[in-house]
Design a protein around this motif. Structure first.
Motif, PDB file in Angstrom:
ATOM      1  N   LEU A  49       0.699  -1.185   0.027  1.00 13.43           N
ATOM      2  CA  LEU A  49      -0.040   0.017   0.134  1.00 13.43           C
ATOM      3  C   LEU A  49       0.902   1.065   0.065  1.00 13.43           C
ATOM      4  CD1 LEU A  49      -2.801  -0.922   2.474  1.00 13.43           C
ATOM      5  CD2 LEU A  49      -3.079  -0.541  -0.132  1.00 13.43           C
ATOM      6  N   GLY A  50       2.106   1.286   0.664  1.00 16.27           N
ATOM      7  CA  GLY A  50       2.937   2.420   0.677  1.00 16.27           C
ATOM      8  C   GLY A  50       3.627   2.755  -0.440  1.00 16.27           C
ATOM      9  N   ASP A  51       3.653   1.611  -1.555  1.00 18.08           N
ATOM     10  CA  ASP A  51       4.316   2.028  -2.691  1.00 18.08           C
ATOM     11  C   ASP A  51       3.233   2.864  -3.716  1.00 18.08           C
ATOM     12  OD1 ASP A  51       6.401   0.421  -2.056  1.00 18.08           O
ATOM     13  OD2 ASP A  51       5.470  -1.542  -2.884  1.00 18.08           O
ATOM     14  N   LEU A  52       2.113   2.494  -3.373  1.00 15.25           N
ATOM     15  CA  LEU A  52       1.023   3.218  -4.544  1.00 15.25           C
ATOM     16  C   LEU A  52       0.985   4.633  -4.531  1.00 15.25           C
ATOM     17  CD1 LEU A  52      -2.054   0.701  -3.638  1.00 15.25           C
ATOM     18  CD2 LEU A  52      -0.244   0.468  -5.215  1.00 15.25           C
ATOM     19  N   GLY A  53       1.432   5.505  -3.574  1.00 22.20           N
ATOM     20  CA  GLY A  53       1.420   6.903  -3.518  1.00 22.20           C
ATOM     21  C   GLY A  53       0.273   7.286  -2.935  1.00 22.20           C
ATOM     22  N   MET A  54      -0.076   6.600  -1.668  1.00 18.42           N
ATOM     23  CA  MET A  54      -0.902   7.324  -0.945  1.00 18.42           C
ATOM     24  C   MET A  54      -0.320   7.940   0.153  1.00 18.42           C
ATOM     25  SD  MET A  54      -3.784   4.095   0.102  1.00 18.42           S
ATOM     26  CE  MET A  54      -4.671   3.043  -1.251  1.00 18.42           C
ATOM     27  N   ASP A  55      -1.035   9.421   0.491  1.00 19.27           N
ATOM     28  CA  ASP A  55      -0.425  10.298   1.570  1.00 19.27           C
ATOM     29  C   ASP A  55      -0.814   9.439   2.895  1.00 19.27           C
ATOM     30  OD1 ASP A  55      -3.176  10.879   2.204  1.00 19.27           O
ATOM     31  OD2 ASP A  55      -3.066  12.859   1.698  1.00 19.27           O
ATOM     32  N   GLN A  56      -0.386   9.906   4.046  1.00 19.20           N
ATOM     33  CA  GLN A  56      -0.242   9.377   5.435  1.00 19.20           C
ATOM     34  C   GLN A  56      -1.913   9.432   5.692  1.00 19.20           C
ATOM     35  OE1 GLN A  56       1.940   7.818   6.995  1.00 19.20           O
ATOM     36  NE2 GLN A  56       2.982   8.014   5.110  1.00 19.20           N
ATOM     37  N   ASP A  57      -2.952  10.125   5.542  1.00 17.91           N
ATOM     38  CA  ASP A  57      -4.254  10.179   5.908  1.00 17.91           C
ATOM     39  C   ASP A  57      -4.897   9.348   5.103  1.00 17.91           C
ATOM     40  OD1 ASP A  57      -3.669  12.205   7.670  1.00 17.91           O
ATOM     41  OD2 ASP A  57      -4.430  13.893   6.174  1.00 17.91           O
ATOM     42  N   ASN A  58      -4.689   9.128   3.785  1.00 24.40           N
ATOM     43  CA  ASN A  58      -5.340   7.976   2.978  1.00 24.40           C
ATOM     44  C   ASN A  58      -5.149   6.637   3.239  1.00 24.40           C
ATOM     45  OD1 ASN A  58      -7.085   9.700   1.471  1.00 24.40           O
ATOM     46  ND2 ASN A  58      -5.687  10.054  -0.331  1.00 24.40           N
ATOM     47  N   LEU A  59      -3.357   6.448   3.571  1.00 22.57           N
ATOM     48  CA  LEU A  59      -3.117   5.186   3.859  1.00 22.57           C
ATOM     49  C   LEU A  59      -3.560   4.952   5.196  1.00 22.57           C
ATOM     50  CD1 LEU A  59      -1.087   3.071   3.070  1.00 22.57           C
ATOM     51  CD2 LEU A  59       0.818   4.401   4.295  1.00 22.57           C
ATOM     52  N   ALA A  60      -3.733   5.623   6.043  1.00 23.85           N
ATOM     53  CA  ALA A  60      -4.474   5.217   7.479  1.00 23.85           C
ATOM     54  C   ALA A  60      -5.780   4.832   7.373  1.00 23.85           C
ATOM     55  CB  ALA A  60      -4.237   6.336   8.364  1.00 23.85           C
ATOM     56  N   THR A  61      -6.681   5.541   6.607  1.00 23.31           N
ATOM     57  CA  THR A  61      -7.925   5.435   6.028  1.00 23.31           C
ATOM     58  C   THR A  61      -8.230   3.836   5.478  1.00 23.31           C
ATOM     59  OG1 THR A  61      -8.523   7.608   6.032  1.00 23.31           O
ATOM     60  CG2 THR A  61     -10.100   5.934   5.003  1.00 23.31           C
ATOM     61  N   MET A  62      -7.336   3.649   4.473  1.00 22.91           N
ATOM     62  CA  MET A  62      -7.377   2.280   3.901  1.00 22.91           C
ATOM     63  C   MET A  62      -6.975   1.223   5.014  1.00 22.91           C
ATOM     64  SD  MET A  62      -7.930   1.326   0.758  1.00 22.91           S
ATOM     65  CE  MET A  62      -7.612  -0.537  -0.082  1.00 22.91           C
ATOM     66  N   GLN A  63      -5.866   1.200   5.707  1.00 26.85           N
ATOM     67  CA  GLN A  63      -5.196   0.411   6.666  1.00 26.85           C
ATOM     68  C   GLN A  63      -6.725   0.328   7.528  1.00 26.85           C
ATOM     69  OE1 GLN A  63      -1.831   1.978   7.875  1.00 26.85           O
ATOM     70  NE2 GLN A  63      -0.764   1.094   6.655  1.00 26.85           N
ATOM     71  N   ARG A  64      -7.525   1.269   7.851  1.00 26.87           N
ATOM     72  CA  ARG A  64      -8.582   0.935   8.764  1.00 26.87           C
ATOM     73  C   ARG A  64      -9.771   0.286   8.260  1.00 26.87           C
ATOM     74  NH1 ARG A  64      -8.880   5.925  10.088  1.00 26.87           N
ATOM     75  NH2 ARG A  64     -10.718   6.642   8.677  1.00 26.87           N
ATOM     76  N   PHE A  65      -9.823   0.338   6.778  1.00 32.55           N
ATOM     77  CA  PHE A  65     -10.903  -0.355   5.998  1.00 32.55           C
ATOM     78  C   PHE A  65     -10.454  -1.957   6.058  1.00 32.55           C
ATOM     79  CE2 PHE A  65     -11.952   3.095   2.676  1.00 32.55           C
ATOM     80  CZ  PHE A  65     -12.662   3.839   3.676  1.00 32.55           C
ATOM     81  N   LEU A  66      -9.370  -2.240   5.776  1.00 31.62           N
ATOM     82  CA  LEU A  66      -8.934  -3.513   5.694  1.00 31.62           C
ATOM     83  C   LEU A  66      -8.925  -4.211   7.335  1.00 31.62           C
ATOM     84  CD1 LEU A  66      -5.928  -3.163   3.068  1.00 31.62           C
ATOM     85  CD2 LEU A  66      -7.968  -4.053   2.840  1.00 31.62           C
ATOM     86  N   ALA A  67      -8.817  -3.362   8.286  1.00 33.26           N
ATOM     87  CA  ALA A  67      -8.837  -4.083   9.589  1.00 33.26           C
ATOM     88  C   ALA A  67     -10.063  -4.407   9.936  1.00 33.26           C
ATOM     89  CB  ALA A  67      -8.050  -3.004  10.667  1.00 33.26           C
ATOM     90  N   ARG A  68     -11.292  -4.122   9.298  1.00 31.59           N
ATOM     91  CA  ARG A  68     -12.572  -4.405   9.521  1.00 31.59           C
ATOM     92  C   ARG A  68     -13.024  -5.840   9.441  1.00 31.59           C
ATOM     93  NH1 ARG A  68     -16.499  -0.265   9.086  1.00 31.59           N
ATOM     94  NH2 ARG A  68     -18.031  -1.572   9.307  1.00 31.59           N
TER      95      ARG A  68
END
Length: 554
Positions: free
Chosen positions: A285-304
């Motif tokens: 996920l870190g390679d894709l170009g997401m900034d820190q806020d978007n990366l945190a949101t995406m990780q929160r989605f996947l933790a569900r």
């Protein structure tokens, strides 16, 4: 121009690139290990190939060229046989009047110049290039030049049964193999073979943009088309209907899966080959170009533990790469992950992957029903493309499964209304959907040649920058083009993202059948960064350009 038997080591010492002691040490190694003195110096990390080539060119008064960016003339390349090019490490790259411009790793090799002059009957204008680039050019251009020449010379009316079982060393077979090899070397994602009234055009899509690579004579079209259709197990006698197929090949000992699509046109069948390299390095996920806020949101989605996460965007926007990066993030021994794909693009250890096959009834919907009886924790559905798949996938997200999938919409809020259009009840969608990731791919500016400039205020405002940003004085970067980026000004791509979390307010608006614009406003209020805003932040950071953003973001 006269050449002496001057040695490379002496030239490098005289130019101050190495000392006499370093030359003596390299000569001692050469006496034991063999090879040329330049190779020894490169292996010992005393010099690199570029420094040697540049020094040779300066000392002998010759031009130094980078073949990765040079517009190589295929007619010139075909002037000498592949055997001679490999033996002497030379390749013709252009014409200068009636003379042949010859790229040489060793311009001191007068015998090589004589061999090329005798073979071609032309005078030779030597230029200097590195050994690695000459080898690359030989692999990329000479094999196809030889194959093309043989195809043209051996064109005849061929019976279909002859084409169906060709000799693996037949010219048309070698030509198709070389077209694919060149595309792999260029890191292309697609090959477009397009017949016209006077020639067959071959284009490669690199970093999302098409580049013409060769023009083939019309006489090669029947054999070229038939060979590709046989490889893809298509009906070579059917020329009026579109066909789809797949090819599995190995290029440089690496497996490659190719999707083939044919389209009938008045000039003949147009063919598109999509290249899927199973051995490419898996993105995180870190390679894709997401900034820190978007990366945190995406990780929160996947933790569900359950719910649906959708990735939206047009074809070629990197949706599958994002889905795989998400799977890679949550791939643990404690989780059962099953994917349903069309086709399987990358193989991931520890994950059960299946490919759809509509010919035998294995559709997305049919496989999804079976998968849900196999006790999965996470299910990835390659694409939601019909009402039945949409209904099953969203309901699965309500019954304790984390469901990842892609959907074709232009932005994140539109994904909700698209599901309703597919017949999924709003109360089911609002309860099951965790979030939507809309994305595009933009080319990254070449770090070596990008140029800073001051953007006009009206242009900046039209692009979406705020008045405060404009008043502060925006200095952005634009594409220029150099040897490193093959003259395009860009190298590689980065994702532009719009990540919408389905909040209670968005659920409430959606259940009231609010339009996508209202959903967007609510998402922005909740902290969503739009695609355009994410793109502008990457422009400010010098990662991409305003021109590129205008190309990929509406």
């Amino acid at each position: 121009m006269s050449y002496t038997r001057e040695r490379l080591g002496e030239i490098l010492v005289r130019a101050g690139k190495i000392t006499a002691e370093q030359l003596a040490a390299a000569l001692a190694v050469q006496a034991v290990e063999g090879g040329k003195i330049g190779q020894v110096l490169v292996r010992q990390l005393v010099l690199d190939e570029d420094e040697i080539a540049q020094t040779l060119a300066e000392q002998k008064g010759l031009d130094c060229v980078r073949l990765t960016a040079f517009p190589i003339d295929r007619r010139a390349v075909s002037e000498i046989p592949e055997r001679l090019a490999r033996k002497r490490l030379v390749i013709p790259i252009a014409y200068e009047g009636e003379s042949l411009v010859l790229a040489m790793a060793d311009p001191l090799d007068v015998e090589a110049i004589d061999d090329v002059r005798l073979t071609t009957g032309r005078n030779v204008v030597p230029v200097v290039a590195t050994p690695t680039q000459i080898q690359y050019a030989i692999e990329k251009f000479l094999a196809s030049a030889d194959a093309l020449q043989e195809v043209v010379e051996t064109v005849r009316e061929t019976h279909e049964e002859e084409v169906a079982a060709p000799d693996e060393d037949a010219p048309v077979v070698r030509l198709v193999n070389q077209i694919i090899r060149e595309a792999v070397m260029d890191q292309a994602s697609d090959i477009h073979i397009e017949p016209g009234d006077h020639s067959v055009r071959v284009r490669y899509r690199v970093d999302g943009v098409l580049h013409e690579r060769m023009q083939l004579p019309l006489s090669v079209r029947p054999g070229l088309t038939s060979r590709i259709k046989i490889m893809a197990d298509l009906d070579i006698s059917e020329r009026r209907r579109p066909q789809d197929g797949r090819i599995a090949v190995s290029i440089n000992n690496r497996p490659l899966d190719i999707r083939v699509a044919t389209l009938p046109t008045p000039a003949g069948e147009s063919i598109v080959l999509r290249l899927l390299n199973h051995d490419v390095e898996m993105h995180t996920l870190g390679d894709l170009g997401m900034d820190q806020d978007n990366l945190a949101t995406m990780q929160r989605f996947l933790a569900r533990p359950w719910g649906a996460v959708l990735v939206s965007g047009p074809t070629g926007s990197g949706k599958t790469t994002t889905l795989y990066a998400g799977l890679n993030r949550i791939n643990e021994p404690t989780r059962k992950i099953i994917t349903i794909e069309d086709p399987i693009e990358y193989r991931i250890p520890g994950i059960t992957q299946m490919a759809v096959n509509p010919a035998i009834g294995l559709t997305f919907a049919a496989l999804l029903r079976t998968v849900l009886r196999s006790d999965p924790d996470v299910v990835m559905v390659g694409e939601i493309r019909d009402p039945e798949t949409a209904e099953i996938a969203i309901r699965a997200a309500l019954t304790g499964h984390l469901v990842l999938s892609s959907i074709h919409t232009n932005d994140a809020p539109s994904a909700l209304t698209r599901l309703v259009d597919m017949g999924v009840e709003p109360y089911i969608t609002s309860s099951a959907l965790v979030g939507v990731v809309a994305q595009r791919l933009a080319r990254k500016l070449c770090r070596k040649c990008r140029k800073r400039y001051r953007v006009a205020p009206e242009s900046a405002l039209a692009a979406g920058f705020t008045e405060e940003e404009v008043e502060a004085g925006l200095r952005l970067f634009r594409a220029v083009g150099c040897d490193e980026c093959s003259g395009t000004g860009y190298r590689g791509r980065i994702g532009l993202f719009e990540i919408m979390e389905v909040t209670e307010e968005i659920q409430r608006l959606f259940l009231r059948e609010a339009p996508a614009d209202q959903l967007r406003d609510a998402a922005i209020e909740a902290g969503m960064r739009t695609l355009r805003r994410d793109a502008l932040e990457k422009v400010k950071a010098g990662i991409t350009s305003l021109d590129e953003v205008a190309r990929v973001v509406v």
